[in-house]
Design a protein around this motif. Sequence first.
Motif, short mmCIF file in Angstrom:
data_model
loop_
_atom_site.label_atom_id
_atom_site.label_comp_id
_atom_site.label_asym_id
_atom_site.label_seq_id
_atom_site.Cartn_x
_atom_site.Cartn_y
_atom_site.Cartn_z
N UNK A 70 -40.26 11.54 33.58
CA UNK A 70 -39.57 11.89 34.87
C UNK A 70 -38.30 11.15 35.14
N UNK A 71 -38.11 10.06 34.69
CA UNK A 71 -36.86 9.11 35.13
C UNK A 71 -35.69 9.92 34.73
N UNK A 72 -35.64 10.45 33.66
CA UNK A 72 -34.56 11.28 33.00
C UNK A 72 -34.11 12.40 34.16
N UNK A 73 -35.05 12.98 34.52
CA UNK A 73 -34.58 14.17 35.48
C UNK A 73 -34.23 13.58 36.94
N UNK A 74 -35.14 12.62 37.16
CA UNK A 74 -34.58 11.83 38.62
C UNK A 74 -33.28 11.08 38.55
N UNK A 75 -32.99 10.60 37.56
CA UNK A 75 -31.84 9.73 37.50
C UNK A 75 -30.71 10.46 36.65
N UNK A 76 -30.85 11.60 36.36
CA UNK A 76 -29.72 12.59 35.73
C UNK A 76 -29.43 11.95 34.57
N UNK A 77 -30.40 11.35 33.51
CA UNK A 77 -30.06 10.87 32.31
C UNK A 77 -29.42 9.66 32.26
N UNK A 78 -29.30 8.87 33.48
CA UNK A 78 -28.47 7.44 33.56
C UNK A 78 -29.83 6.38 33.06
#
Length: 190
Positions: A68-76
């Motif tokens: 979920x981190x990629x979704x939450x932080x828009x790939x950052x």
Amino acid sequence: MADKYEVRRRNPNPNSVALLVIDKQNYFTSIAKPIIPPLNASIDLCRSRGIPIFFTRHRHLSQEDHAMLGEWWSGDLILEGTHGAELLPSLHRRDADPVVEKTTYSAFKGTNLEEVLKEKGVEEVIVTGVMTNLCCETTAREAFIRGFRVFFSTDATATANDELQAASLMNMAYGFAYLISVERLQAALV
């Protein structure tokens, strides 16, 4: 502000505590820089008392390794092999200090941290590092749920702004951790 919720006080037991230094990496330099002095003081103090010290390093092997981190932080994401993934060179870390590699907010999920702590007879953890409201708070909550007594640093943790820092400290004091500053830690470990 957290004083209102800090109704429990206790000192860590130097015979059963470990210091966790969460994600002090180049990626977080601007957030981490102001707390380097109290953090290094905590590291030095714990090292002088023979207290085990564990560093964590948040990194992803690819843009797809994110849950979920990629979704939450828009790939950052902090990618392995980049400058941002490396621990800050200003830390008082020694080569022999273990580094727990993680891919999410928790230092426990998908790692062997719990097993290693228990093998060393650790019953308490002191949480320091960044970001207070994300990786530090999640690790502290998980430690509490897993049966560890938690001490949460007030001056060797940092996050994006004072509002988020205060909210986390209130949450920790209210339901999960004893708050401790480097000054209180020093007094407790004399």
